[in-house]
Structure formats: structure tokens, C-alpha cells
Design a protein around this motif. Sequence first.
Motif, mmCIF file in Angstrom:
data_model
loop_
_atom_site.group_PDB
_atom_site.id
_atom_site.type_symbol
_atom_site.label_atom_id
_atom_site.label_comp_id
_atom_site.label_asym_id
_atom_site.label_seq_id
_atom_site.Cartn_x
_atom_site.Cartn_y
_atom_site.Cartn_z
ATOM 1 N N ILE A 32 -15.131 8.712 -18.097
ATOM 2 C CA ILE A 32 -14.769 8.459 -17.516
ATOM 3 C C ILE A 32 -15.834 9.166 -16.218
ATOM 4 N N PHE A 33 -15.702 8.309 -15.475
ATOM 5 C CA PHE A 33 -17.387 8.981 -14.023
ATOM 6 C C PHE A 33 -16.794 8.534 -13.065
ATOM 7 N N ILE A 34 -15.942 7.903 -12.662
ATOM 8 C CA ILE A 34 -15.258 7.234 -11.404
ATOM 9 C C ILE A 34 -13.818 7.372 -11.761
ATOM 10 N N HIS A 35 -13.418 8.039 -10.543
ATOM 11 C CA HIS A 35 -11.700 7.548 -10.891
ATOM 12 C C HIS A 35 -11.539 7.101 -8.927
ATOM 13 N N GLU A 36 -11.573 6.247 -8.501
ATOM 14 C CA GLU A 36 -11.507 6.051 -6.991
ATOM 15 C C GLU A 36 -10.581 5.102 -6.179
ATOM 16 N N ASN A 37 -9.561 6.161 -5.014
ATOM 17 C CA ASN A 37 -8.240 5.240 -4.127
ATOM 18 C C ASN A 37 -9.162 3.678 -3.437
ATOM 19 N N PRO A 38 -8.617 3.317 -3.280
ATOM 20 C CA PRO A 38 -9.628 2.418 -2.249
ATOM 21 C C PRO A 38 -9.281 2.946 -0.541
ATOM 22 N N PHE A 39 -9.950 2.373 0.109
ATOM 23 C CA PHE A 39 -10.383 2.807 1.288
ATOM 24 C C PHE A 39 -9.297 2.179 2.164
ATOM 25 N N ALA A 40 -9.733 0.640 1.941
ATOM 26 C CA ALA A 40 -8.285 0.061 2.337
ATOM 27 C C ALA A 40 -8.039 -0.916 1.844
ATOM 28 N N TYR A 41 -6.770 -1.268 1.911
ATOM 29 C CA TYR A 41 -6.323 -2.559 1.290
ATOM 30 C C TYR A 41 -5.293 -3.140 1.792
ATOM 31 N N LEU A 104 -2.896 -12.478 11.812
ATOM 32 C CA LEU A 104 -2.925 -11.858 11.027
ATOM 33 C C LEU A 104 -2.321 -13.168 9.373
ATOM 34 N N VAL A 105 -1.974 -13.528 9.912
ATOM 35 C CA VAL A 105 -2.189 -14.715 8.841
ATOM 36 C C VAL A 105 -3.447 -15.270 7.508
ATOM 37 N N ASN A 106 -4.914 -15.561 9.244
ATOM 38 C CA ASN A 106 -5.508 -15.615 8.542
ATOM 39 C C ASN A 106 -6.857 -14.897 8.647
ATOM 40 N N THR A 107 -6.345 -14.299 9.068
ATOM 41 C CA THR A 107 -7.269 -12.805 9.201
ATOM 42 C C THR A 107 -7.440 -11.791 8.052
ATOM 43 N N PRO A 108 -7.782 -11.313 7.154
ATOM 44 C CA PRO A 108 -7.754 -10.628 5.807
ATOM 45 C C PRO A 108 -7.368 -9.032 6.860
ATOM 46 N N ARG A 109 -5.696 -8.817 6.307
ATOM 47 C CA ARG A 109 -6.056 -7.786 6.757
ATOM 48 C C ARG A 109 -7.244 -5.942 6.783
ATOM 49 N N ILE A 110 -7.276 -6.856 5.422
ATOM 50 C CA ILE A 110 -8.256 -5.803 5.441
ATOM 51 C C ILE A 110 -9.661 -4.956 5.807
ATOM 52 N N LEU A 111 -9.988 -6.429 6.406
ATOM 53 C CA LEU A 111 -10.654 -6.168 7.951
ATOM 54 C C LEU A 111 -10.341 -5.072 9.045
ATOM 55 N N ILE A 112 -9.068 -6.075 9.946
ATOM 56 C CA ILE A 112 -9.189 -5.212 10.272
ATOM 57 C C ILE A 112 -8.584 -3.157 9.911
ATOM 58 N N ARG A 113 -7.997 -3.289 8.623
ATOM 59 C CA ARG A 113 -7.928 -2.171 8.526
ATOM 60 C C ARG A 113 -9.031 -0.549 8.728
ATOM 61 N N SER A 114 -10.147 -1.132 8.228
ATOM 62 C CA SER A 114 -11.249 -1.214 7.425
ATOM 63 C C SER A 114 -11.901 -0.796 8.832
ATOM 64 N N TYR A 115 -12.169 -1.616 10.155
ATOM 65 C CA TYR A 115 -12.455 -1.587 11.391
ATOM 66 C C TYR A 115 -11.998 -0.447 11.871
ATOM 67 N N LEU A 116 -10.547 -0.203 12.049
ATOM 68 C CA LEU A 116 -9.631 0.522 12.643
ATOM 69 C C LEU A 116 -9.837 2.093 12.278
ATOM 70 N N LYS A 117 -10.021 1.946 10.823
ATOM 71 C CA LYS A 117 -9.741 2.971 10.192
ATOM 72 C C LYS A 117 -11.505 4.116 10.287
ATOM 73 N N ILE A 118 -12.713 2.786 10.249
ATOM 74 C CA ILE A 118 -14.421 3.904 10.632
ATOM 75 C C ILE A 118 -13.827 4.370 11.947
ATOM 76 N N ASN A 119 -13.274 3.273 12.671
ATOM 77 C CA ASN A 119 -13.871 2.961 14.117
ATOM 78 C C ASN A 119 -12.840 4.737 14.233
ATOM 79 N N SER A 120 -11.892 5.237 13.403
ATOM 80 C CA SER A 120 -11.149 6.666 14.059
ATOM 81 C C SER A 120 -11.507 7.814 13.461
#
Length: 338
Positions: A32-41, A104-120
Motif C-alpha cells: 500500500i503506498f497511498i491512503h487519501e481522504n477526499p479534499f472535497a466531495y 445548486l441542483v445544476n452545478t456540482p457542489r464539489i466545484l463550489i466546495r473546492s473553490y471556497l476551500k481553496i480560497n480560504s
Amino acid sequence: MTTESIESFNIDWSDKYGFYAIAAKDLKAGDIFIHENPFAYQLPHLQEKMCEVCFKQSSDKVSMSQCSRCKQVCYCSIECQIKHWNLIHKLECKVFEQFEPEFLVNTPRILIRSYLKINSMIQIDSEKQTKSKNKKGSSFQVPEDIHSRQQPTEIQLQKMNSSPVPRTHVHSFTDYLNLIYDIDKPIGIDTLQLNADCYRLLRYPNIDPSSPANYYMNATALEEAIEIFGKCYNNMTKSIKVPSGQNIISSYPRFALFNHSCLPNIKHMFFQDGSVQGVAMTDIPKGQPLFISYVLQMLPFSIRQQQLLNWKFCCRCQRCSINIEGQLILKEMEKEME
């Protein structure tokens, strides 16, 4: 709350791939060489019936409660609600509250979450550097030119790989910004729709789309959002399957460093907590690139290549190269991509 990866691989760089993963030591089959939690989901279209943290579904025995403010996420317990608040929801709750439901229905939440998390993360990093007055030093930094794909020096690569393995890598905004995204060739998405989604997203935190970007020096806030959305689109993947038969969509920026081959030397599996694990399929010498297959290996040559066009490339691995008839198909496909 941070997310992380436990890993036993090193990083190299090439003009073709950008950053990519190589074996940090001789690997044996089964290592085993990687075990990773999701950055966003994001959950499938069952938000009102599934806990955002433990993925339990609403039933006679399990009841769900909505966030009282945004009413866009559900939890099976107060413990899950607190965990999700610290993980991401404290960044998104105010924003979700203002969104029109159809967005929120038509735009994947993972995109929004990734953007907000990265900017934070960018904001926190900037404040730390201001307080400590630290210089960037010899570590590789994401180029502040949004169109640059700067090559790291040998010293910088050595520094990336200097700590002993297995090492714990805490996700940072640089993990995402270092991923390749060709803004002129977005993968499987409508460019105009991408621009429109980013423009609408910026309205809710009251960010002027034409204002300076948060990180990049020569870009607007809109251009930076498009870059982040594009990287997320390129690297998000279906992870665990829920009882409904749908998949949770996740992004793993460290796992995204593994390139494709139709003869992969590693396999991966997802766990019920949303994490991903990589295992060597065969003995792999130190320094050897680590490959996964982006498509089902049982598929015939033509279908594999057609599906790989979703990532804007044609595969020329050993398996594909020995297909003489297929080489003619590849040349035609590459001409169409030009």
C-alpha cells in the motif's frame, strides 16, 4: 478541519505530465503506498435523504435533520453536523443560503466546495506569511502567473521528496493549483456554461468578477474561479457507491498525480468513509512511474481510446502501441484533436 494523505511515493516532473508520482522505494505486489481522504466531495442527488458525513440514508430507524440556516445539507446526528461544520460547511453555509435552488441542483457542489476551500486556504496562508514575514525560500511555489507551468528545480524536487516514507501530507491549496488544467481544452464540459457558473458563484460572496484574483497576479477573480473549477472537473472521480446505486463524487489531489496506462501497475479501491487506497499490482522498482487505468481494462482498444478523449489525450502505452491497426486510428484521432 484538515484532510490528508498517507503516502509512500515521490514526485517527479515532465513537460508532458507536469507533476506525477513515482515509486519512492522498491515496491512489492500488494504494498500500500497511498491512503487519501477526499479534499472535497458531494453526495448524489439525495441530499435531503443522506447524512453528509457518515452517508447513512434516511429510513424508519434513521431520521435526518437539515441545516437550519441554508437547508441544503442533512445530518443523522449532532456529532456529524459538528464534524461537517468544521470540515467545510462553515465556509459554504452562508453561500448556499443565498443560492437559487436550481443553481445548486445544476452545478456540482464539489466545484463550489473546492473553490471556497481553496480560497480560504490561500487567505490563511497569506495571513501567516504576513505575520511571520517569512520569505518563500527554496520550496517550489505555484506560479503567480495563471498561464505559467513553471518547471521545478532539482533542489525543489528533492525538498518535496525529502521526508521519509510513509509520510503524512496535509492537503493545501498548492496541491490543487499544481494540477494541470488546459484552459483551452476543458474536459467534457461546456466552456460557456463553466464561465456562467463561475460568474454566478462570485455574486454570492459579493466578489466582483473583474476584481484582482486572490492568488494569481495577472488574473481576475473570474479567471481564477474558472481555473479552479477546471482543475476540479479534470480530477474529480466517482468514489463509493451508495445503496441507491449512485456514486459519491470526490476529488483526491494527491491521487490525481497518478497517470494513465492501459497496463497499470497499481490498482485502487474506495472505502465507506470516502477515502481511496492505492496498492501495487506487481513489483515496482524505485523511481518507476505509477500508473492507474482511467477506463475499464477489459474494453477493446477503440472504446478505450474513445473514452480517454474525455481527458483530451490518446494512450500510447505498451498495450496500445502493439495494436498495429489501432495506430492508424490514433493518428486520425490526434488529427481531430488538433
